[in-house]
Design a protein around this motif. Structure first.
Motif, mmCIF file in Angstrom:
data_model
loop_
_atom_site.group_PDB
_atom_site.id
_atom_site.type_symbol
_atom_site.label_atom_id
_atom_site.label_comp_id
_atom_site.label_asym_id
_atom_site.label_seq_id
_atom_site.Cartn_x
_atom_site.Cartn_y
_atom_site.Cartn_z
ATOM 1 N N TYR A 120 0.822 -1.215 0.000
ATOM 2 C CA TYR A 120 0.000 0.000 0.000
ATOM 3 C C TYR A 120 0.860 1.271 0.000
ATOM 4 O O TYR A 120 0.623 2.191 -0.803
ATOM 5 C CB TYR A 120 -0.931 0.004 1.207
ATOM 6 C CG TYR A 120 -1.871 1.193 1.229
ATOM 7 C CD1 TYR A 120 -3.099 1.139 0.579
ATOM 8 C CD2 TYR A 120 -1.514 2.379 1.863
ATOM 9 C CE1 TYR A 120 -3.949 2.234 0.578
ATOM 10 C CE2 TYR A 120 -2.354 3.483 1.866
ATOM 11 C CZ TYR A 120 -3.577 3.408 1.221
ATOM 12 O OH TYR A 120 -4.412 4.502 1.218
ATOM 13 N N PHE A 121 1.864 1.318 0.888
ATOM 14 C CA PHE A 121 2.632 2.561 1.050
ATOM 15 C C PHE A 121 3.833 2.653 0.109
ATOM 16 O O PHE A 121 4.391 3.733 -0.071
ATOM 17 C CB PHE A 121 3.093 2.704 2.507
ATOM 18 C CG PHE A 121 1.986 3.113 3.440
ATOM 19 C CD1 PHE A 121 1.562 4.429 3.501
ATOM 20 C CD2 PHE A 121 1.366 2.174 4.245
ATOM 21 C CE1 PHE A 121 0.537 4.817 4.360
ATOM 22 C CE2 PHE A 121 0.337 2.539 5.107
ATOM 23 C CZ PHE A 121 -0.090 3.871 5.161
ATOM 24 N N ARG A 122 4.254 1.542 -0.487
ATOM 25 C CA ARG A 122 5.342 1.513 -1.467
ATOM 26 C C ARG A 122 6.601 2.211 -0.968
ATOM 27 O O ARG A 122 7.117 3.158 -1.584
ATOM 28 C CB ARG A 122 4.891 2.151 -2.792
ATOM 29 C CG ARG A 122 3.607 1.602 -3.367
ATOM 30 C CD ARG A 122 3.671 0.124 -3.627
ATOM 31 N NE ARG A 122 4.710 -0.226 -4.589
ATOM 32 C CZ ARG A 122 5.002 -1.477 -4.941
ATOM 33 N NH1 ARG A 122 4.351 -2.497 -4.394
ATOM 34 N NH2 ARG A 122 5.952 -1.707 -5.814
ATOM 35 N N PRO A 123 7.153 1.783 0.173
ATOM 36 C CA PRO A 123 8.391 2.413 0.655
ATOM 37 C C PRO A 123 9.547 2.124 -0.290
ATOM 38 O O PRO A 123 9.507 1.156 -1.063
ATOM 39 C CB PRO A 123 8.623 1.710 2.006
ATOM 40 C CG PRO A 123 8.018 0.348 1.807
ATOM 41 C CD PRO A 123 6.775 0.614 0.985
ATOM 42 N N THR A 124 10.564 2.940 -0.235
ATOM 43 C CA THR A 124 11.754 2.684 -1.038
ATOM 44 C C THR A 124 12.469 1.438 -0.537
ATOM 45 O O THR A 124 12.982 0.631 -1.324
ATOM 46 C CB THR A 124 12.714 3.891 -0.969
ATOM 47 O OG1 THR A 124 12.000 5.081 -1.341
ATOM 48 C CG2 THR A 124 13.898 3.712 -1.907
ATOM 49 N N VAL A 125 12.485 1.278 0.796
ATOM 50 C CA VAL A 125 13.179 0.157 1.436
ATOM 51 C C VAL A 125 12.302 -0.391 2.556
ATOM 52 O O VAL A 125 11.583 0.366 3.213
ATOM 53 C CB VAL A 125 14.535 0.606 2.034
ATOM 54 C CG1 VAL A 125 15.225 -0.551 2.770
ATOM 55 C CG2 VAL A 125 15.458 1.159 0.946
#
Length: 382
Positions: free
Chosen positions: A114-119
């Motif tokens: 959902y949040f699509r973090p970089t890492v």
């Protein structure tokens, strides 16, 4: 500034370590099922949103609205989904965002999706590496690949990063495609038996061939138990104290910070029989005369080696019948403060709850100094 979410956060030791790296990490959210852990997290992350309850009942869109942060505005997601959920891992169903049948791992993956973090960084017990003959960790990596992330996992020993404890954990790091995944280089060397893994390439260690050997000789020696706790006042079973001894090394100075008095330094009031057992204690249960005990694991009723890092601290480190937790010199089990020192918590870190609750929180935590080391690698990736 890098925005961080800490799922299954417990005390928040992992994200506390990230923030202490002073590299721009800001903890925005903590999620945990235990109210007392939530209070501890909130006390040490006053600017973060703390959500207490079953993560399976949280809707990601509502979390996003409360955070006032959207997809792509979260840089890092941390967390260690409890291992009881591994047996139910199935192919990820990204179309069903809020499914009460989800395993706790699936909830972690859903937050990533959902949040699509970089890492993202996933922390867990070493046993995950061999669960279902390795199929579980492979399924987890396959899940993240289906979400567009590359992953790598290694077994890290906290003693190699300045923690006075031989605590091994499986660390999986995931990153969006095109970003090179990095694990922290060890800063300390440590010898002795560890859990390890049959695939030696998975061990991120100073002794790993062709990895750090050339530099291993120049590393600092791992912090020992007595180096970590010898400035705390000597007390007997059932006693407590608040005054520090003179500081003896940099580790003690760093953990004290601005703390003027020792907190949580209270020893278990052992029974006369337990005190007799403790007086006989050595490195393992064989040191105890057979007439004093009837059974127990080899590590029970055992004394820590003062000149080496501690063995893994458990949630029962104040009870010698459960694990190796007797003070190296004094005839008693560790105090909560000594356990916190061996987990690398600063003395100023506040723990909420009664003594039993505090001990469990300490034993379950990710050592902040391990978190800090991982944060330094993540910062280079970002």
């Amino acid at each position: 500034m890098y925005n961080v979410l800490d799922l299954f956060c417990g005390t928040g030791g992992f994200s506390y370590g990230f923030e202490s790296a002073a590299l721009g990490f800001k903890t925005c959210l903590g999620v945990d099922v235990l109210p007392v852990a939530g209070k501890t997290f909130q006390a040490n992350h006053p600017d973060a949103l703390m959500l207490t309850g079953d993560i399976r009942r949280l809707r990601r869109i509502e979390v996003s609205e409360k955070l006032k942060l959207k997809k792509g505005q979260i840089d890092v997601i941390l967390g260690g989904p409890p291992c009881q959920g591994f047996s139910s891992i199935r192919p990820f169903r990204s179309s069903i965002e809020d499914d009460p049948r989800n395993s706790l791992f699936e909830e972690y993956a859903s937050f990533v999706n959902y949040f699509r973090p970089t890492v993202f960084v996933l922390e867990n017990v070493v046993g995950l590496a061999t669960h279902r003959s390795g199929n579980t960790v492979e399924s987890m990596e396959a899940c993240f690949r289906s979400l567009g992330y590359e992953t790598e996992w290694r077994i890290l020993n906290a003693a190699h990063y300045g923690v006075p404890q031989k605590r091994e954990r499986l660390i999986m790091i995931g990153a969006q495609k095109g970003i090179k995944i990095r694990f922290p280089n060890p800063t300390h060397s440590s010898c002795g038996a560890t859990i390890g893994h049959k695939d030696r390439s998975r061990l991120h260690s100073p002794m790993q061939p062709n990895l750090f050997n050339a530099k291993a000789a120049a590393l600092e020696k791992a912090v020992s138990v007595l180096e970590a706790i010898s400035d705390l006042p000597a007390i007997a079973a059932g006693e407590s104290a608040v005054g520090y001894r003179d500081v003896q090394n940099g580790y003690q100075l760093s953990r004290r910070g601005r703390s003027a008095q020792v907190s949580l330094h209270s020893a278990t009031a052992h029974t006369p029989k337990m005190l007799e057992i403790i007086r006989h204690s050595g490195k393992n249960i064989s040191s105890i005369p057979s007439h004093l005990i009837s059974s127990g694991f080899s590590s029970c009723y055992s004394r820590l080696d003062g000149d080496e890092p501690a063995v893994t601290i458990t949630v029962n480190f104040v009870h010698p019948a459960s694990n190796r937790c007797i003070h190296p010199i004094q005839d008693r089990a560790l105090t909560p403060r000594e356990g916190a020192r061996l987990q690398s918590f600063d003395d100023t870190f506040f723990f909420s709850g009664n003594r039993t609750q505090v001990v469990k929180q300490i034993g379950n935590a990710v050592p902040p100094l391990l978190g800090r080391a991982i944060a330094e690698s993540v910062a280079t990736m970002l």
